[in-house]
Design a protein around this motif. Sequence first.
Motif: not given
Length: 195
Positions: A41-42, A75-76, A102-103, A189-191
């Motif tokens: 959910s960026y 790019s988000g 990364l995303l 991990l980022s989430a």
Amino acid sequence: MAEYTRQTTLDAPSGKIADLKDIDWTFEGADTQYLTHGLHSYPARMIPQIPRTLFDYYKSKGVLSEGDTVYDPFSGSGTTAVEGRLHGLNAEANDVNPLACLLTFAKSIPLPREEVETARRELLDGLAEELREVRSAYEDGTLELDELAVRDGWFPEPQQQELWHVRRRIDGIEAEYGEGIGRLLRVSLSASSVK
Ligand SMILES: C[S@@+](CC[C@H](N)C(=O)[O-])C[C@H]1O[C@@H](n2cnc3c(N)ncnc32)[C@H](O)[C@@H]1O
């Protein structure tokens, strides 16, 4: 993840895109989470229906063809890159935020489905038990804290320890399956959040 269908682009009253003005650009009620779009959910994500509609439109007009390149300099989380790849385009992207990079990589580079499934199973196999052991060793004061590489103050220590163990697993899986699978798993991990 939900299936991707090309047909839903055609939201114009006529059933086909005669003109971009025919499109209801609110895309109210549309599924915005299909395939890898729902992976993270960026903030400030563009909904996939926007680039998807534009790519469909410009392909239908012969302006874009398979193999052309789309470039998103902001790019988000990679919405445009993912849709570009789904439309047979090459996608190039960059972003000042390393998480966004990364995303974008994780979401837009195709990976063999079986490998992803095997890697996912390897990540989860016995993980809950391992994390219980980490938590118990932490509470007993017997956990080796020096092995912790990241001390950023974001997570409290028990969760840092647990995340560190997840990360070590991902490192091992990445060594076995390669960078693409590693990136995909790192997104998990980022989430992470603290419970
Ligand atoms: C609204 S998001 C872009 C959404 C994206 N185009 C999509 O398809 O979902 C804006 C992005 O621009 C990035 N950004 C802001 N300033 C930048 C700069 N100077 N260079 C590169 N990226 C930048 C931000 O990190 C953020 O990820």
